[in-house]
Design a protein around this motif. Structure first.
Motif, PDB file in Angstrom:
ATOM      1  N   GLN A   1       0.833  -1.205   0.000  1.00  0.00           N
ATOM      2  CA  GLN A   1       0.000   0.000   0.000  1.00  0.00           C
ATOM      3  C   GLN A   1       0.868   1.257   0.000  1.00  0.00           C
ATOM      4  OE1 GLN A   1      -1.640   1.074   3.704  1.00  0.00           O
ATOM      5  NE2 GLN A   1      -3.275   2.356   2.887  1.00  0.00           N
ATOM      6  N   HIS A   2       2.088   1.163   0.527  1.00  0.00           N
ATOM      7  CA  HIS A   2       2.958   2.320   0.686  1.00  0.00           C
ATOM      8  C   HIS A   2       3.947   2.458  -0.477  1.00  0.00           C
ATOM      9  CE1 HIS A   2       1.366   2.644   4.732  1.00  0.00           C
ATOM     10  NE2 HIS A   2       1.780   1.417   5.017  1.00  0.00           N
ATOM     11  N   ALA A   3       3.663   1.826  -1.608  1.00  0.00           N
ATOM     12  CA  ALA A   3       4.615   1.794  -2.726  1.00  0.00           C
ATOM     13  C   ALA A   3       5.007   3.186  -3.206  1.00  0.00           C
ATOM     14  CB  ALA A   3       4.038   0.976  -3.878  1.00  0.00           C
ATOM     15  N   ALA A   4       4.055   4.099  -3.301  1.00  0.00           N
ATOM     16  CA  ALA A   4       4.336   5.430  -3.843  1.00  0.00           C
ATOM     17  C   ALA A   4       5.283   6.211  -2.941  1.00  0.00           C
ATOM     18  CB  ALA A   4       3.039   6.206  -4.057  1.00  0.00           C
ATOM     19  N   VAL A   5       4.994   6.260  -1.641  1.00  0.00           N
ATOM     20  CA  VAL A   5       5.851   7.012  -0.727  1.00  0.00           C
ATOM     21  C   VAL A   5       7.190   6.292  -0.541  1.00  0.00           C
ATOM     22  CG1 VAL A   5       4.911   5.976   1.391  1.00  0.00           C
ATOM     23  CG2 VAL A   5       5.939   8.250   1.470  1.00  0.00           C
ATOM     24  N   PHE A   6       7.169   4.960  -0.610  1.00  0.00           N
ATOM     25  CA  PHE A   6       8.419   4.193  -0.530  1.00  0.00           C
ATOM     26  C   PHE A   6       9.348   4.593  -1.676  1.00  0.00           C
ATOM     27  CE2 PHE A   6      11.275   0.658  -1.217  1.00  0.00           C
ATOM     28  CZ  PHE A   6      11.574   0.211   0.062  1.00  0.00           C
ATOM     29  N   LYS A   7       8.785   4.751  -2.873  1.00  0.00           N
ATOM     30  CA  LYS A   7       9.593   5.158  -4.030  1.00  0.00           C
ATOM     31  C   LYS A   7      10.228   6.529  -3.803  1.00  0.00           C
ATOM     32  CE  LYS A   7       9.487   5.810  -9.049  1.00  0.00           C
ATOM     33  NZ  LYS A   7      10.265   7.043  -8.989  1.00  0.00           N
ATOM     34  N   ARG A   8       9.485   7.454  -3.200  1.00  0.00           N
ATOM     35  CA  ARG A   8      10.044   8.782  -2.940  1.00  0.00           C
ATOM     36  C   ARG A   8      11.199   8.697  -1.945  1.00  0.00           C
ATOM     37  NH1 ARG A   8       4.503  10.296  -3.049  1.00  0.00           N
ATOM     38  NH2 ARG A   8       4.387  10.493  -0.768  1.00  0.00           N
ATOM     39  N   VAL A   9      11.040   7.854  -0.941  1.00  0.00           N
ATOM     40  CA  VAL A   9      12.114   7.664   0.037  1.00  0.00           C
ATOM     41  C   VAL A   9      13.332   7.031  -0.637  1.00  0.00           C
ATOM     42  CG1 VAL A   9      12.794   6.403   2.117  1.00  0.00           C
ATOM     43  CG2 VAL A   9      10.576   7.561   2.028  1.00  0.00           C
ATOM     44  N   LYS A  10      13.083   6.065  -1.509  1.00  0.00           N
ATOM     45  CA  LYS A  10      14.182   5.415  -2.240  1.00  0.00           C
ATOM     46  C   LYS A  10      14.920   6.419  -3.106  1.00  0.00           C
ATOM     47  CE  LYS A  10      16.661   2.062  -4.022  1.00  0.00           C
ATOM     48  NZ  LYS A  10      17.670   1.324  -3.220  1.00  0.00           N
ATOM     49  N   ASP A  11      14.172   7.242  -3.834  1.00  0.00           N
ATOM     50  CA  ASP A  11      14.801   8.264  -4.682  1.00  0.00           C
ATOM     51  C   ASP A  11      15.629   9.240  -3.840  1.00  0.00           C
ATOM     52  OD1 ASP A  11      13.593   7.102  -6.858  1.00  0.00           O
ATOM     53  OD2 ASP A  11      11.962   8.561  -6.997  1.00  0.00           O
ATOM     54  N   GLY A  12      15.090   9.608  -2.682  1.00  0.00           N
ATOM     55  CA  GLY A  12      15.812  10.523  -1.804  1.00  0.00           C
ATOM     56  C   GLY A  12      17.081   9.917  -1.238  1.00  0.00           C
ATOM     57  N   SER A  13      17.076   8.618  -1.025  1.00  0.00           N
ATOM     58  CA  SER A  13      18.236   7.966  -0.416  1.00  0.00           C
ATOM     59  C   SER A  13      19.459   8.001  -1.326  1.00  0.00           C
ATOM     60  CB  SER A  13      17.905   6.510  -0.056  1.00  0.00           C
ATOM     61  OG  SER A  13      17.781   5.703  -1.230  1.00  0.00           O
ATOM     62  N   THR A  14      19.238   8.125  -2.641  1.00  0.00           N
ATOM     63  CA  THR A  14      20.364   8.163  -3.567  1.00  0.00           C
ATOM     64  C   THR A  14      21.158   9.458  -3.437  1.00  0.00           C
ATOM     65  OG1 THR A  14      19.017   9.099  -5.353  1.00  0.00           O
ATOM     66  CG2 THR A  14      19.117   6.701  -5.199  1.00  0.00           C
ATOM     67  N   ARG A  15      20.526  10.513  -2.896  1.00  0.00           N
ATOM     68  CA  ARG A  15      21.214  11.794  -2.732  1.00  0.00           C
ATOM     69  C   ARG A  15      22.064  11.831  -1.463  1.00  0.00           C
ATOM     70  NH1 ARG A  15      16.072  13.457  -4.649  1.00  0.00           N
ATOM     71  NH2 ARG A  15      15.334  13.915  -2.535  1.00  0.00           N
ATOM     72  N   GLY A  16      21.840  10.872  -0.585  1.00  0.00           N
ATOM     73  CA  GLY A  16      22.636  10.801   0.627  1.00  0.00           C
ATOM     74  C   GLY A  16      21.970  11.454   1.824  1.00  0.00           C
ATOM     75  N   ARG A  17      22.369  11.025   3.011  1.00  0.00           N
ATOM     76  CA  ARG A  17      21.886  11.602   4.263  1.00  0.00           C
ATOM     77  C   ARG A  17      23.010  12.362   4.925  1.00  0.00           C
ATOM     78  NH1 ARG A  17      21.254   8.662   8.330  1.00  0.00           N
ATOM     79  NH2 ARG A  17      22.416   6.870   7.562  1.00  0.00           N
ATOM     80  N   VAL A  18      22.654  13.464   5.552  1.00  0.00           N
ATOM     81  CA  VAL A  18      23.648  14.253   6.280  1.00  0.00           C
ATOM     82  C   VAL A  18      23.469  14.012   7.772  1.00  0.00           C
ATOM     83  CG1 VAL A  18      24.444  16.583   6.810  1.00  0.00           C
ATOM     84  CG2 VAL A  18      23.757  15.996   4.472  1.00  0.00           C
ATOM     85  N   VAL A  19      24.562  13.740   8.468  1.00  0.00           N
ATOM     86  CA  VAL A  19      24.527  13.521   9.913  1.00  0.00           C
ATOM     87  C   VAL A  19      25.661  14.300  10.562  1.00  0.00           C
ATOM     88  CG1 VAL A  19      23.500  11.225   9.691  1.00  0.00           C
ATOM     89  CG2 VAL A  19      25.984  11.446   9.829  1.00  0.00           C
ATOM     90  N   GLU A  20      25.461  14.671  11.825  1.00  0.00           N
ATOM     91  CA  GLU A  20      26.516  15.359  12.573  1.00  0.00           C
ATOM     92  C   GLU A  20      27.554  14.369  13.086  1.00  0.00           C
ATOM     93  OE1 GLU A  20      24.553  19.057  14.808  1.00  0.00           O
ATOM     94  OE2 GLU A  20      23.349  17.237  14.938  1.00  0.00           O
ATOM     95  N   ASN A  21      27.069  13.266  13.627  1.00  0.00           N
ATOM     96  CA  ASN A  21      27.954  12.245  14.180  1.00  0.00           C
ATOM     97  C   ASN A  21      27.468  10.874  13.737  1.00  0.00           C
ATOM     98  OD1 ASN A  21      29.570  14.060  16.003  1.00  0.00           O
ATOM     99  ND2 ASN A  21      27.544  14.376  16.895  1.00  0.00           N
ATOM    100  N   VAL A  22      28.409   9.982  13.517  1.00  0.00           N
ATOM    101  CA  VAL A  22      28.061   8.626  13.099  1.00  0.00           C
ATOM    102  C   VAL A  22      27.454   7.859  14.268  1.00  0.00           C
ATOM    103  CG1 VAL A  22      29.010   6.416  12.346  1.00  0.00           C
ATOM    104  CG2 VAL A  22      29.772   8.531  11.264  1.00  0.00           C
ATOM    105  N   ASN A  23      26.331   7.201  13.997  1.00  0.00           N
ATOM    106  CA  ASN A  23      25.651   6.388  14.998  1.00  0.00           C
ATOM    107  C   ASN A  23      25.811   4.913  14.608  1.00  0.00           C
ATOM    108  OD1 ASN A  23      23.874   5.103  16.739  1.00  0.00           O
ATOM    109  ND2 ASN A  23      22.057   5.703  15.572  1.00  0.00           N
ATOM    110  N   GLU A  24      26.549   4.163  15.407  1.00  0.00           N
ATOM    111  CA  GLU A  24      26.860   2.779  15.053  1.00  0.00           C
ATOM    112  C   GLU A  24      25.799   1.783  15.505  1.00  0.00           C
ATOM    113  OE1 GLU A  24      30.751   1.795  16.395  1.00  0.00           O
ATOM    114  OE2 GLU A  24      31.741   3.292  15.123  1.00  0.00           O
ATOM    115  N   SER A  25      24.773   2.247  16.163  1.00  0.00           N
ATOM    116  CA  SER A  25      23.784   1.307  16.708  1.00  0.00           C
ATOM    117  C   SER A  25      22.615   1.051  15.770  1.00  0.00           C
ATOM    118  CB  SER A  25      23.249   1.833  18.046  1.00  0.00           C
ATOM    119  OG  SER A  25      22.608   3.078  17.862  1.00  0.00           O
ATOM    120  N   THR A  26      22.570   1.759  14.628  1.00  0.00           N
ATOM    121  CA  THR A  26      21.439   1.615  13.717  1.00  0.00           C
ATOM    122  C   THR A  26      21.868   0.956  12.411  1.00  0.00           C
ATOM    123  OG1 THR A  26      20.312   3.553  14.606  1.00  0.00           O
ATOM    124  CG2 THR A  26      19.670   2.858  12.404  1.00  0.00           C
ATOM    125  N   ALA A  27      21.146  -0.094  12.032  1.00  0.00           N
ATOM    126  CA  ALA A  27      21.296  -0.716  10.715  1.00  0.00           C
ATOM    127  C   ALA A  27      19.917  -1.236  10.334  1.00  0.00           C
ATOM    128  CB  ALA A  27      22.319  -1.837  10.738  1.00  0.00           C
TER     129      ALA A  27
END
Length: 431
Positions: A155-181
């Motif tokens: 049901q969430h295919a459309a918004v999932f695609k937008r998130v996927k497209d956004g992920s290709t541009r990269g995420r910006v973080v202040e500090n690396v968090n090693e506890s999330t995968a």
């Protein structure tokens, strides 16, 4: 008696200079020059990490220098430099129940250079089910700081695609968090067995606020911050051949106000409290500029923050009007309105409470620390058809509205800047 009379006349003269009408010192033509330059195609939309935002920063630095502002750090100049990390998704290999998952159906979120997990390890299996709010649940899962496979209903295919497209541009973080995968997979309903292997590219990238100050005469340790963000979206998908999101209203208009007010108060030269003028970077990608700025000072020293965001069009209240986010959280707005007695201008409470604007701009970090930090705006955010588009250009603005709002801020702030009014503190957010 004669000497007393002349002393009284002299006092009146000095008082009139202290509250000199802003239109004498703030010129509409100069306001137009500033915003036209900041929103020109030459600035390429002022996206973080681009040559365009560097050109914008140099322009603001030069304005601050010509005004005669003092850098916050005389050894560093007007730039307040720091760095963040940008994480771009690399190769992803995933199998669920023996079936390979196509790349368009998987999104990974991790700050690690690489991660691997499988069904034989202690990896959670979570779901974003049909009927749930995808983005709300997505952010909630990221906030868990855990390792998990997340199965997403089709049901969430459309918004999932937008998130996927956004992920290709990269995420910006202040500090690396090693506890999330995390691996979000679309369309799979069960995961009896699975293996996930993913890698990321991590870059350290520079950012910089532009800041200057006018030292207070009698209360130099008490700070009044006047701010706006100077970044925008940059080069985006072209519409009718135009790919530059110029960000004239958002927020070249606010940055223009900061420069204009710096020029005004420097000419007045009567501020008892120290005035800090700052153009923030990276508001559009997470507010990193404001967060860094806030971390470099003691919030207890900040008496008030005037954050200015999108003042380029007439507000829903008509001309000579603006609204203040979080109006009810302190008496900041009441003080400003008191200082406007006898004028036509009025500040209103935020008319868009469902938009949560108070915590969506650069005032938010200091407000969370108890500072009466508010954003002043005129934007009709619920119907603004130019917001975050290539059409947010100089030609769409009402320069007179910008000029009027700047003049109103100049007048309304005077008792705070003079040290005679101190807004009540905002309750701190629980950490």
């Amino acid at each position: 008696m004669k000497n007393l009379y002349f002393a009284f006349i002299a006092l009146l003269f000095l008082s009139s200079c202290a509250v000199q009408k802003p239109e004498k010192l703030i010129k509409e033509a100069d306001v137009a020059r500033l915003i036209k330059t900041l929103s020109s195609d030459e600035m390429e939309g002022r996206a973080s990490f681009t040559p365009g935002i560097d050109r914008a920063a140099k322009f603001i630095e030069n304005e601050f220098k010509e005004i005669g502002l003092q850098p916050l750090d005389v050894h560093m100049g007007y730039r307040q430099e720091f760095s963040v990390k940008r994480i771009k998704v690399g190769q992803i290999d995933a199998k669920i129940n023996g079936k390979s998952i196509e790349q368009q159906n998987i999104v990974t979120v991790s700050d690690l250079a690489s991660f691997e997990f499988n069904s034989g390890s202690e990896i959670k299996v979570l779901r974003i089910a049909s009927g749930e709010q995808f983005m709300q649940r997505y952010r909630e899962i990221i906030g868990m700081k855990t390792k998990a496979l997340v199965l997403v209903d089709n049901q969430h295919a459309a918004v999932f695609k937008r998130v996927k497209d956004g992920s290709t541009r990269g995420r910006v973080v202040e500090n690396v968090n090693e506890s999330t995968a995390l691996a979000f997979v679309l369309g799979e309903t069960d995961a009896t067995s699975f293996t996930i292997k993913a890698s990321n590219t991590i870059e350290e990238l520079p950012l910089f606020n532009v800041a200057g100050m006018i030292l207070g005469k009698s209360k130099p340790k008490e700070l009044v911050v006047i701010s706006a963000h100077y970044d925008h979206l940059g080069i985006v998908k072209a519409v009718d051949g135009d790919a530059i999101a110029n960000g004239a209203d958002d927020d070249a208009s606010g940055t223009t106000a900061v420069i204009s007010l710096a020029k005004y108060y420097k000419k007045l030269n009567n501020n008892e409290r120290t005035l800090v003028f700052v153009a923030f970077t990276a508001e559009e990608i997470g507010g990193y500029g404001a967060r860094y700025f806030s971390s470099m000072l003691n919030p207890d020293d900040v008496v008030a923050m005037f954050n200015i965001e999108m003042i380029g069009k007439t507000s829903k209240f008509g001309k000579n009007a603006a609204f203040i986010t979080g109006y009810e959280k302190s008496d900041f707005g009441e003080i400003l309105q008191k200082n406007l007695a006898g004028t036509d201008f009025k500040f209103h409470p935020d008319p868009y409470p469902t938009q949560n604007l108070f915590y969506r701009s650069d005032n938010a970090t200091l407000a969370a620390l108890g500072v009466p930090a508010h954003t002043i705006s005129t934007d009709e955010i619920d119907i603004d058809k130019f917001y975050h588009t290539v059409n947010d250009e100089f030609e769409t603005l009402d320069v007179n509205n910008i000029w009027s709002t700047i003049k109103a801020i100049a007048l309304s702030a005077r008792s705070i800047i003079a040290g005679t009014d101190t807004p009540k503190r905002i309750p701190k957010l629980k950490q």
